[in-house]
Design an enzyme around this catalytic site. Structure first.
Site, short mmCIF file in Angstrom:
data_model
loop_
_atom_site.label_atom_id
_atom_site.label_comp_id
_atom_site.label_asym_id
_atom_site.label_seq_id
_atom_site.Cartn_x
_atom_site.Cartn_y
_atom_site.Cartn_z
N TYR A 139 -1.75 -0.85 11.10
CA TYR A 139 -1.91 -0.18 12.34
C TYR A 139 -1.22 -0.84 13.29
CZ TYR A 139 -5.13 3.46 10.23
OH TYR A 139 -5.41 4.44 9.75
N LYS B 86 -5.41 -4.24 -2.87
CA LYS B 86 -4.43 -4.10 -3.86
C LYS B 86 -3.59 -5.30 -4.29
CE LYS B 86 -1.51 -0.90 -5.96
NZ LYS B 86 -1.94 0.06 -7.04
N ASP C 137 -6.60 1.91 -5.99
CA ASP C 137 -6.30 3.26 -6.52
C ASP C 137 -7.66 3.49 -7.59
OD1 ASP C 137 -5.76 0.93 -7.95
OD2 ASP C 137 -3.77 1.94 -8.78
N ASP D 17 -9.69 3.67 6.20
CA ASP D 17 -9.32 5.08 6.70
C ASP D 17 -9.38 6.24 5.68
OD1 ASP D 17 -8.74 6.95 8.67
OD2 ASP D 17 -6.51 6.96 8.12
N ASP E 150 -12.62 9.15 4.75
CA ASP E 150 -12.51 10.74 4.57
C ASP E 150 -12.99 11.29 3.09
OD1 ASP E 150 -11.79 10.67 7.32
OD2 ASP E 150 -10.16 12.04 6.82
C1 IPM Z 1 -9.86 7.22 12.37
C2 IPM Z 1 -8.55 8.10 12.81
C3 IPM Z 1 -7.66 6.97 13.35
C4 IPM Z 1 -7.54 6.06 12.37
C5 IPM Z 1 -6.53 7.72 13.97
C6 IPM Z 1 -6.52 8.76 14.78
C7 IPM Z 1 -5.73 6.49 14.69
O1 IPM Z 1 -7.96 8.48 11.70
O2 IPM Z 1 -10.51 6.85 13.28
O3 IPM Z 1 -10.08 7.44 11.28
O4 IPM Z 1 -6.41 6.05 11.49
O5 IPM Z 1 -8.03 5.04 12.53
MN MN Z 2 -9.24 8.51 9.83
#
Ligand code: IPM
Ligand code: MN
Ligand code: NAD
Length: 365
Positions: A141, A186, A218, A242, A246
């Protein structure tokens, strides 16, 4: 107590869910005799539209001077042109870096009443209680980026110090939980992951009471779905964290449920739901405000030290998840404001010391 809270509603559903979280914080202040001063500032696409910058200097200065920062979401199709010179997400990354909030806590629990919404079989979901600790200010990032006509690079760089501080945070947090840390990397391919693994291994020696295991990312993506209740604290680098969180949100039933706390060395922290600006449902009073409201609870706990108040908010959310109303992502038809009002009503009962009201609700923790 008195606290200054900067709010950054941002884009898409950000303003809708942030308004719900602020209403809950206002109710907490009224019930418990605190004074919270809110200062709303622009970030993301709306800030680009208004000022040309995704994080205007005045907004950043306000965040740096605050006791805590509550953020909605940034981004959306309007600002997603891959050739755009400036992007909403840059504002969020700059804010995380400037605040030095390197540890992003993303707790995951699966409410029994929502288990049916998960793609997994119910029996796999019993007892799922994971605290992800995502490194937030390093890795791909923040590395150097290059781009020419036919190639692009994103440098992924970690220093020992960056890995060590987030690893220590993970071990400390594990001590208040089930004393188990899973470090995800990884290391079979990436040099940064080998540095990560050896650093975490060394830090672990200072925490002999905490068990450590390493898992490749993975297979971790698979294990999260097949054995989610095995995990306690999961610590990993920025991009892996990240993606895995999710994925984990699907276990809980919706991305709209998960909160986060981003912490550095001081008390000031950045609190935001893990979801994005959800452009597909923005402006329709359809977003689930739960992730934002639970982020406000984390703010009360971690930046303001108000544990009872944080628990009260979590208990109120828990009551609403159990009894409804539910938003559309949870199979219901309630709007954002309706869910907010139900949480406020449950909070009022709780703060009014009607403890029996919460009998049967899982204990705060
Ligand atoms: C999160 C989001 C952010 C990230 C983006 C919007 C920069 O996906 O907060 O999870 O990848 O950190
Ligand atoms: Mn995210
Ligand atoms: P998203 O999280 O915005 O949405 C993914 C899906 O989840 C959508 O179908 C959406 O409707 C649903 N969803 C998300 N939040 C919800 C909620 N509270 N209630 C009900 N449903 C919800 O992810 P995306 O579509 O990949 O990204 C959209 C934009 O958001 C992008 O510009 C991205 O960069 C940005 N983003 C910002 C943040 C942040 O500000 N922290 C986080 C993630 C993504």
């Amino acid at each position: 107590m008195k606290a200054r809270i900067v709010t950054l509603p941002g884009d898409g559903v950000g303003p809708e869910v942030t308004a719900a979280a602020v209403a809950v914080l206002e109710a907490v202040a009224a019930h418990y005799g605190h004074r919270f001063d809110f200062d709303e500032q622009p970030i993301g696409g709306c800030a680009i539209d208004a000022t040309g910058a995704p994080l205007p200097p005045a907004a950043l200065a306000a965040c740096q001077a605050a006791d805590a920062v509550l953020l909605g979401a940034v981004g959306g199709p309007k600002w997603s042109d891959p050739n755009a010179a400036v992007r909403p997400e840059q504002g969020l990354l700059a804010l995380r870096a400037a605040l030095g909030v390197y540890a992003n806590l993303r707790p995951l629990q699966v409410h029994p009443a929502l288990a049916a919404l998960s793609p997994l079989k119910n029996e796999k979901l019993a007892g799922v209680d994971v605290l992800f600790v995502r490194e937030l200010t390093g890795g791909a990032y923040f590395g150097a980026k290059t781009r020419d006509a036919d190639a692009a690079t994103d440098e992924c760089r970690y220093t020992v110090a960056e890995v060590e501080r987030v690893a220590r945070r993970a071990f400390e947090l594990a001590r208040g939980r089930r004393r188990h840390v899973t470090s995800v990397d990884k290391a079979n391919v990436l040099e940064t992951s080998r540095l990560w693994r050896s650093t975490v291994q060394r830090v672990a020696a200072d925490y002999p009471d905490v068990a450590l295991e390493h898992q490749l990312v993975d297979s971790m993506a698979m294990l999260l779905l097949t054995q989610p209740s095995r995990y306690d604290v999961v610590v990993t680098e920025n991009l892996f964290g990240d993606i895995l969180t999710d994925e984990a949100a699907a276990l809980a039933g919706s991305l709209g449920l998960l909160p986060s706390a981003s912490l550095g060395e001081g008390r000031n922290g950045l609190y935001e739901p893990i979801h994005g600006s959800a452009p597909d449902i923005a402006g329709q009073d359809a977003a689930n405000p739960t992730g934002a409201i639970l982020s406000a609870a984390l703010l009360l706990r971690h930046s303001l030290g108000l544990e009872d108040e944080a628990c009260a908010v979590e208990a109120a959310v828990e009551y609403v998840l159990q009894h409804g109303p539910r938003s559309r992502d949870l199979g219901g038809s309630a709007g954002t404001a309706q869910v907010r009002d139900a949480v406020l009503a449950a909070l009022e009962e709780h703060a009014g010391a009607h403890a029996a009201f919460f009998s049967g609700v899982r204990a705060c923790g």
